[in-house]
Design a protein around this motif. Structure first.
Motif, PDB file in Angstrom:
ATOM      1  N   SER A 125      -3.531  -2.234  -3.557  1.00 29.73           N
ATOM      2  CA  SER A 125      -3.178  -2.490  -5.107  1.00 29.73           C
ATOM      3  C   SER A 125      -1.970  -1.669  -5.461  1.00 29.73           C
ATOM      4  N   GLN A 158      -4.471   6.407  -7.527  1.00 32.13           N
ATOM      5  CA  GLN A 158      -5.413   5.463  -6.937  1.00 32.13           C
ATOM      6  C   GLN A 158      -6.667   6.296  -6.821  1.00 32.13           C
ATOM      7  N   VAL A 200      -8.381  -1.295  -3.772  1.00 27.24           N
ATOM      8  CA  VAL A 200      -7.392  -0.105  -4.318  1.00 27.24           C
ATOM      9  C   VAL A 200      -6.384   0.299  -3.455  1.00 27.24           C
ATOM     10  N   HIS A 246     -10.689  -4.041 -10.414  1.00 28.33           N
ATOM     11  CA  HIS A 246      -9.886  -2.890 -10.066  1.00 28.33           C
ATOM     12  C   HIS A 246      -8.436  -3.232 -10.709  1.00 28.33           C
ATOM     13  N   VAL A 294      -7.129  -0.593 -13.424  1.00 28.82           N
ATOM     14  CA  VAL A 294      -5.766   0.031 -13.215  1.00 28.82           C
ATOM     15  C   VAL A 294      -4.735  -0.260 -14.369  1.00 28.82           C
TER      16      VAL A 294
END
Length: 394
Positions: free
Chosen positions: A98, A115, A95, A139, A143
């Motif tokens: 990201s 996040q 994360v 993830h 997201v």
């Protein structure tokens, strides 16, 4: 918390506004039907432009996944989830890396808050479903849902998606993921044997498409509009549709592939760098056509490397779910077949898939504007959908 879509979100042309108004009206009519007309919603999600806005996605995505928005779970509790969680450190690392998945210009504090929500959603789903195993790239899917629908609804949608469409990616091993990747080359072979044989000679394999498949292209596309457009399409379809879309990307780049040096490193490098300016609507249409012409059941023999019943795609026939009355695609499937019968030389072409004429037919001649082909895909999605969709289709 939902991200607002740009007004055109992937649809162009001077008549965009009138088309959009008609589509929005049809979506709202399907949502207002009793029972809700999920078949039409799937058709809208597949057809040109997809679901158009995130406001509409918030209403339609739950219907496509049979999630009851009146009974959403409370937001995940972060501290309890993170204590002694075997996946927490890996999820945290993924994360934190990201940043590019969040809208440019988003304030740091807002992004950091999202996040944290992203971590909690992932850990919540894993805790409630101990049979699922986290994988890097998961993830990237979560997201997308978080940015579109917010944390509470995203939690419910991701949990349903994880136990159905994504289930094979969340096994303890990658065996089932590899099995799904093994459908890629048979699809390419059916349409363009020259590209297939070139890739086989280069021994490039299919690993270049792994991140495409397991993130639903979320990791490799920089424009969020294109990501959510593909999610509309994939949510409305059979769980193997992402591999068909991967195949049409390779086929679209035919000349680049054939002009490349015929060695693994060169071809892998070319294919792993996915272009950002792809004609997405055209490719979506072609993926739908290829699914109709070469359904997974016909490719399974070539793709199979393990027990078929272990994959979500192969349990397709177990989900005898939607009533015939909720399948308007039946009529259009008949139109699709009539079109095939009406084409001169079609029968001989289809029985000789390695001819140049077949290549043109498969890639160009049968690419309809997601009419009959799209609705045949809708039927497959309805047949595959989760069992309690029977509550929607009594």
């Amino acid at each position: 918390m939902a991200r607002r879509s740009p007004p055109r979100n992937g649809v162009g042309g001077h008549d965009f506004d009138s088309k959009k108004k008609r589509k929005v009206a049809e979506i709202h009519q399907a949502l207002s039907s009793d029972p809700i007309d999920v078949a039409t919603l799937r058709r809208m999600a597949i057809s040109e432009g997809g679901l158009l806005t995130d406001e509409i996605r918030c209403k339609v995505w739950p219907k496509l996944l049979s999630v009851n928005t009146d009974e959403l779970p409370p937001p995940p509790a972060g501290k309890e989830l993170r204590e002694d969680n075997k996946d927490y450190q890996q999820v945290l690392l993924d994360v934190r890396r990201s940043l590019r998945r969040f809208p440019p210009g988003m304030p740091d504090d807002q992004r950091e808050g999202l996040q944290e929500e992203l971590i909690d959603i992932i850990l919540h789903v894993l805790k409630r479903n101990p049979q699922l195993h986290y994988y890097q790239g998961y993830h990237d899917i979560v997201v997308t849902f978080l940015l579109v629908v917010g944390d509470r609804l995203a939690t419910a949608l991701v949990e349903k998606l994880s136990t159905h469409h994504l289930r094979d990616f969340m096994d303890p091993t990658m065996d089932n993921t590899k099995h799904i990747l093994n459908y890629l080359m048979p699809i390419i072979d059916q349409v363009n044997p020259e590209v297939h044989d070139f890739m086989q000679s280069a021994e490039v394999g299919t690993i270049f498409a792994l991140s495409w498949l397991i993130t639903w292209f979320g990791h490799v596309l920089s424009d969020f509009r294109h990501v959510v457009r593909l999610y509309d399409f994939f949510l409305a379809c059979h769980p193997l549709m992402p591999i068909y879309f991967a195949a049409v990307i390779v086929l679209y780049r035919e000349q680049e592939v054939l002009d490349c040096e015929c060695d693994m490193a060169s071809v892998h490098h070319l294919l792993s760098q996915i272009p950002q300016d792809l004609p997405y609507e055209t490719l979506i249409s072609r993926a739908g056509d290829l699914f109709v012409q070469f359904p997974p059941s016909e490719l399974a023999r070539e793709a199979a490397q393990q027990q078929a019943e272990r994959t979500a795609a192969s349990t397709f026939k177990d989900f005898e779910l939607a009533s015939v009355q909720q399948r308007p695609d039946t009529v259009l499937r008949q139109r699709f077949r009539e079109r095939l019968r009406g084409e001169e030389r079609t029968k001989s072409i289809l029985t000789k898939p390695r001819t140049n004429r077949f290549v043109k037919l498969a890639v160009m001649g049968l690419t309809v504007a997601l009419g009959a082909a799209a609705l045949a895909v809708v039927k497959s999605a309805l047949e595959w959908a989760p069992k309690f969709e029977l509550q929607i289709f009594p």
